[in-house]
Design a protein around this motif. Structure first.
Motif, PDB file in Angstrom:
ATOM      1  N   ILE A 194       0.830  -1.109   0.082  1.00  0.00           N
ATOM      2  CA  ILE A 194       0.136  -0.084   0.146  1.00  0.00           C
ATOM      3  C   ILE A 194       0.829   1.169  -0.171  1.00  0.00           C
ATOM      4  N   GLY A 195       1.833   1.110   0.590  1.00  0.00           N
ATOM      5  CA  GLY A 195       2.914   2.309   0.344  1.00  0.00           C
ATOM      6  C   GLY A 195       3.508   2.669  -0.761  1.00  0.00           C
ATOM      7  N   ASP A 196       3.724   1.387  -1.462  1.00  0.00           N
ATOM      8  CA  ASP A 196       4.152   1.589  -2.749  1.00  0.00           C
ATOM      9  C   ASP A 196       3.065   2.504  -3.697  1.00  0.00           C
ATOM     10  N   TYR A 197       1.909   2.117  -3.500  1.00  0.00           N
ATOM     11  CA  TYR A 197       0.570   3.001  -4.256  1.00  0.00           C
ATOM     12  C   TYR A 197       0.584   4.324  -3.912  1.00  0.00           C
TER      13      TYR A 197
ATOM     14  N   ASN B 185       5.800   2.773   5.971  1.00  0.00           N
ATOM     15  CA  ASN B 185       5.744   1.881   4.903  1.00  0.00           C
ATOM     16  C   ASN B 185       5.675   2.474   3.437  1.00  0.00           C
ATOM     17  N   ILE B 186       5.797   3.828   3.394  1.00  0.00           N
ATOM     18  CA  ILE B 186       6.071   4.398   1.840  1.00  0.00           C
ATOM     19  C   ILE B 186       7.899   4.625   1.849  1.00  0.00           C
ATOM     20  N   GLN B 187       8.428   4.324   2.817  1.00  0.00           N
ATOM     21  CA  GLN B 187       9.927   4.183   2.623  1.00  0.00           C
ATOM     22  C   GLN B 187      10.422   3.234   1.518  1.00  0.00           C
ATOM     23  N   SER B 188      11.366   3.865   0.625  1.00  0.00           N
ATOM     24  CA  SER B 188      11.846   2.924  -0.432  1.00  0.00           C
ATOM     25  C   SER B 188      13.108   3.512  -1.098  1.00  0.00           C
ATOM     26  N   ASN B 189      13.821   2.903  -2.101  1.00  0.00           N
ATOM     27  CA  ASN B 189      14.878   3.655  -2.655  1.00  0.00           C
ATOM     28  C   ASN B 189      14.422   4.989  -3.425  1.00  0.00           C
TER      29      ASN B 189
END
Length: 347
Positions: free
Chosen positions: A96-99, A128-132
């Motif tokens: 869900i963070g990815d979306y 949960n939105i943390q990413s590269n």
């Protein structure tokens, strides 16, 4: 300058397991909102259809695949993905963070390209939105990188405005971050925003102290005397109406804040605890200092009530109104800067 009803408000969907979808629907179920703006939701028709059914919403939306297909006066949904998304209200989910990030990225790009006029962001889960592609403590820092400018977290209502010297910084590190350069940058950003975005000709700003009782002459810390006071004096010498530092514990309870156009707090909770106590549900988070207008509600994902249909949309609605008003004020200000003899249309 555009008429108010033609201002295009881009909206990032936020965390789909939170209350973002619900407060967006509730805001625009009031058809009078379309008299003020044209919303564009960055999500997908499939996702919005699920949310519409879940909340028994009567809202009608216009599905588009390209930004050029926006229909003025309609509730537009720009498809940022086509697959079905599994929504489980109240659950923290990295997918869900990815979306949420997809929505934010596409909305930000549209803002940069002037395809939308302003951006209103629904709440994200900062974990949960943390990413590269997203290594930031929140929207403010991400948008500062993408849009440029000296960003300032600025909480606003009609009667209270509070900016922050440091925002999402651990308390143990606050004093290390507060330098003369930071104070000057943040105060000048606040000062310019009050003039440009709120049309206050000679802003009057209060600065809250770092330590209890502003250090009590060094008994409870020296930062107020060694860092804050000299920098405030320097800003005063530039002709700005900057006052302080004030002891934070009594500043709001004594209504001293009412004597100023804005207050700048040293750290997050020092400013946001009194702000939300005095205005929760009506406040707006505005990112001042950017070359574009971005606002958001003054709350988070509210997982504990997500999906129950009981979320209050007032803060989100106020965020939409604030974005429109700031956009108009900024447009008026720019016109007056270009042609100082032209009278402002602001009543």
């Amino acid at each position: 300058m555009k008429e108010a009803e033609n201002i295009i408000v881009g909206i990032s969907i936020g965390d789909l397991n939170g209350i973002g979808g619900e407060i967006i629907f509730k805001t625009f179920e009031d058809v009078r909102m379309m008299e003020f703006c044209t919303p564009v939701i960055f999500a997908s028709a499939k996702t919005l259809t699920f949310l519409k059914k879940h909340f028994n919403s009567e809202i009608k939306f216009h599905s588009i695949n390209q930004i050029e297909q926006i229909v003025i006066g309609k509730f537009n949904v720009l498809n940022c993905w086509n697959e079905h998304v599994k929504i489980e209200f109240g659950k923290e989910d990295s997918k869900i963070g990815d979306y949420a990030l997809k929505s934010l990225q596409k909305a930000t790009l549209a803002l940069k390209n002037n395809d939308i006029d302003v951006l209103v962001t629904a709440p994200i889960n900062k974990h949960n939105i943390q990413s590269n592609d997203f290594k930031f403590p929140g929207h403010t820092d991400y948008l500062a990188k993408e849009l440029g400018g000296n960003s300032l977290m600025f909480m606003i209502t009609n009667s209270l405005r509070v900016g922050l010297l440091t925002d999402h910084v651990p308390v143990k590190d606050v004093s290390k971050h507060i330098t003369p350069k930071l104070i000057e940058n943040k105060v000048n950003t606040l000062y310019n925003s009050l003039k440009q975005d709120f049309r206050i000709q000679k802003p009057k700003i209060a600065v809250l102290g770092i330590n209890p009782h502003t250090g009590d002459n060094g008994v409870i810390g020296s930062e107020d005397d060694e860092v804050l006071r000299p920098t405030i004096s320097k800003l005063k010498e530039q002709g700005k109406l900057i006052y302080g530092p004030y002891a934070a514990d009594s500043f709001f309870g004594s209504n001293t804040y009412k004597n100023f156009d804005a207050v700048i707090a040293s750290y997050h909770d020092q400013g946001l605890v009194p702000f939300k106590t005095l205005s929760f549900g009506q406040g707006v988070n505005y990112t001042a200092g950017l070359n574009k207008v971005r606002t958001s509600p003054d709350h988070g994902t509210a997982y504990e009530i997500a999906g129950k249909g009981i979320a209050n949309e007032n803060s989100f609605k106020e965020a939409v109104f604030a974005a429109i008003k700031i956009y108009k004020n900024r447009s008026d200000y720019e016109q007056l800067t270009i042609n100082p003899l032209k009278k402002s249309t602001k009543k």
